[in-house]
Design an enzyme around this catalytic site. Structure first.
Site, PDB file in Angstrom:
ATOM      1  N   LYS A  99       0.792  -1.234   0.000  1.00 27.37           N
ATOM      2  CA  LYS A  99       0.000   0.000   0.000  1.00 27.37           C
ATOM      3  C   LYS A  99       0.827   1.289   0.000  1.00 27.37           C
ATOM      4  O   LYS A  99       0.297   2.384   0.223  1.00 27.37           O
ATOM      5  CB  LYS A  99      -1.014   0.052   1.163  1.00 27.37           C
ATOM      6  CG  LYS A  99      -1.985  -1.083   1.277  1.00 27.37           C
ATOM      7  CD  LYS A  99      -2.475  -1.635  -0.026  1.00 27.37           C
ATOM      8  CE  LYS A  99      -3.360  -0.703  -0.798  1.00 27.37           C
ATOM      9  NZ  LYS A  99      -3.664  -1.258  -2.149  1.00 27.37           N
ATOM     10  N   GLY A 101       2.395   2.237  -2.688  1.00 30.04           N
ATOM     11  CA  GLY A 101       2.401   2.749  -4.057  1.00 30.04           C
ATOM     12  C   GLY A 101       3.309   1.873  -4.917  1.00 30.04           C
ATOM     13  O   GLY A 101       3.885   2.322  -5.913  1.00 30.04           O
ATOM     14  N   SER A 190      -4.891   2.505   4.652  1.00 30.02           N
ATOM     15  CA  SER A 190      -5.015   2.004   3.272  1.00 30.02           C
ATOM     16  C   SER A 190      -5.027   0.470   3.271  1.00 30.02           C
ATOM     17  O   SER A 190      -5.815  -0.160   2.550  1.00 30.02           O
ATOM     18  CB  SER A 190      -3.847   2.543   2.428  1.00 30.02           C
ATOM     19  OG  SER A 190      -3.835   1.941   1.170  1.00 30.02           O
ATOM     20  N   LYS A 308      -6.549   0.872  -7.047  1.00 32.05           N
ATOM     21  CA  LYS A 308      -5.484   1.749  -6.556  1.00 32.05           C
ATOM     22  C   LYS A 308      -6.081   3.139  -6.413  1.00 32.05           C
ATOM     23  O   LYS A 308      -6.558   3.712  -7.396  1.00 32.05           O
ATOM     24  CB  LYS A 308      -4.295   1.784  -7.529  1.00 32.05           C
ATOM     25  CG  LYS A 308      -3.717   0.414  -7.848  1.00 32.05           C
ATOM     26  CD  LYS A 308      -3.068  -0.249  -6.646  1.00 32.05           C
ATOM     27  CE  LYS A 308      -2.653  -1.662  -6.934  1.00 32.05           C
ATOM     28  NZ  LYS A 308      -2.182  -2.378  -5.749  1.00 32.05           N
ATOM     29  N   HIS A 312     -10.708   6.094   1.595  1.00 28.12           N
ATOM     30  CA  HIS A 312     -10.532   5.498   2.930  1.00 28.12           C
ATOM     31  C   HIS A 312     -11.727   5.830   3.827  1.00 28.12           C
ATOM     32  O   HIS A 312     -12.314   6.905   3.700  1.00 28.12           O
ATOM     33  CB  HIS A 312      -9.269   6.062   3.604  1.00 28.12           C
ATOM     34  CG  HIS A 312      -8.006   5.721   2.861  1.00 28.12           C
ATOM     35  ND1 HIS A 312      -6.768   6.158   3.253  1.00 28.12           N
ATOM     36  CD2 HIS A 312      -7.787   4.964   1.748  1.00 28.12           C
ATOM     37  CE1 HIS A 312      -5.849   5.689   2.414  1.00 28.12           C
ATOM     38  NE2 HIS A 312      -6.456   4.983   1.494  1.00 28.12           N
TER      39      HIS A 312
END
Ligand code: A3P
EC number: 2.8.2.-
Length: 345
Positions: A99, A101, A190, A308, A312
């Site tokens: 998470k 990236g 995330s 992606k 949240h």
């Protein structure tokens, strides 16, 4: 009669014109962009001559053409042999953090003509069953590339799995390791959001983040909760440092990769000793997605999948404060070890 003939001629000219424009667009698509226009298959490449200086251009042509075709199963063994294509072990691995990236980083690095990505997470070093299949199995999972290109794979589970550093060291003790991190509390949320979505997909209920992150008996941060533990970056990094010197790691600021990807990518290019080739042209902000997307050339561009950049859930501010206070000393140590200060709260 004359009128009919003129109409027929006009129609013919229109078709021919469309064909010419179509062919031109196709050519441009194959080679990247107008300023990179080159013959599709330079004769010397077929003869095997290798000129280091123009390598990135040539690689770009095949990355967008031949390599892509091969993935689809459209290229013959003969072409592979003719172009010296090989399946290489990775020279760099994005080892985590989940998470942080990791997908965006891999896809963006893949814009570089000298980089070829392994599309799937291979989970070779963290999965005992896969690891038992041996290094040749791992190599065969890699995409085809030129010997001068570097292959990169990403499996974020590597960062937190006990056995992985030693296993990677055994494969290549001088490998380059990329770690992309985000502000630890945001990353934990995330992480939670991804699990929550999975539960909801299966019509299952799940605890609220607050309940998982805070121990109800002590009212302290619950360090048994995986999403919290993963965000204690320094603890995991220390395990890796038993095998690799810090110079072999590069820390990517995942929060900055979201808002300003280019400077982060330029730092990675430097770390990997690659000539700077990713430019602002390759990255454009998509307001609908709320993220940067990738532009390969005037025709091909793509955004990351909808999984992606999830929204949240709202988290109690007092829990956020508690978590940030908890992570603070670990973050300080992380900055100290890595030499990269990220100014997290
Ligand atoms: P969120 O879904 O919490 O926003 P990973 O690939 O390691 O699972 O990381 C997913 C995160 O990558 C997303 O987390 C998102 O914020 C981040 N990200 C960074 N750049 C992105 C981009 N260009 N497009 C979509 N997501 C991006």
């Amino acid at each position: 009669m004359l009128f009919k003939q003129q109409a027929w001629l006009r129609q013919k000219l229109l078709v021919l014109g469309s064909l010419a424009v179509g062919s031109l667009l196709y050519l441009v698509a194959r080679v990247g962009s107008l300023d990179r226009l080159q013959p599709i298959c330079p004769i010397e490449s077929r003869l095997g001559a290798r000129n280091q200086a123009d390598f990135p251009l040539r690689a770009l042509q095949f990355k967008r053409g031949l390599l892509h075709e091969f993935r689809k199963g459209n290229v013959s063994k003969e072409q592979v042999r003719l172009h010296d294509l090989v399946q290489q072990l990775p020279k760099a691995i994005i080892i985590g953090v989940r998470k942080g990236g990791t997908r965006a980083l891999l896809e963006m690095l893949n814009l570089h003509p000298a980089v070829v990505k392994a599309s799937q997470e291979i989970h070779f070093f963290d999965n005992d069953e896969n690891y038992a299949k041996g290094i040749e199995w791992y190599r065969k999972k890699m995409p085809f590339s030129y010997p001068q290109q570097i292959t990169i794979e990403k499996s974020p589970a590597y960062f937190i799995t006990e056995e992985v550093p030693e296993r990677i060291y055994k494969m290549n003790s001088s490998i380059k390791l990329l770690i992309i991190v985000r502000e630890p509390t945001t990353r934990a949320i995330s992480d939670y959001t991804q699990v929550l979505e999975g539960k909801e997909r299966k019509n299952k209920t799940y605890y609220k983040f607050e309940k998982l992150a805070i121990d109800p008996n002590t009212c302290e941060v619950n360090t048994k909760y995986k999403a919290v533990r993963t965000s204690i970056y320094t603890k995991h990094l220390e395990r890796w440092l038993k095998y690799f010197p810090i110079e072999q790691f590069h820390i990517v600021d995942g929060d900055r990769l979201i808002t300003e990807p280019l400077p982060e990518l330029q730092l990675v290019e430097k770390f990997l000793n690659l000539p700077p080739r990713i430019s602002q042209y390759n990255l454009y902000f998509n307001a609908t997605r709320g993220f940067y997307c990738l532009r390969f050339n005037i025709i091909f561009n793509k955004c990351l999948a909808g999984s992606k950049g999830r929204i949240h859930p709202e988290v109690d501010p007092s829990v956020i404060t508690k978590l940030r206070k908890f992570f603070h000393p670990f973050n300080q140590k992380f900055y100290q070890i890595t030499g990269r200060t990220l100014n997290w709260p």
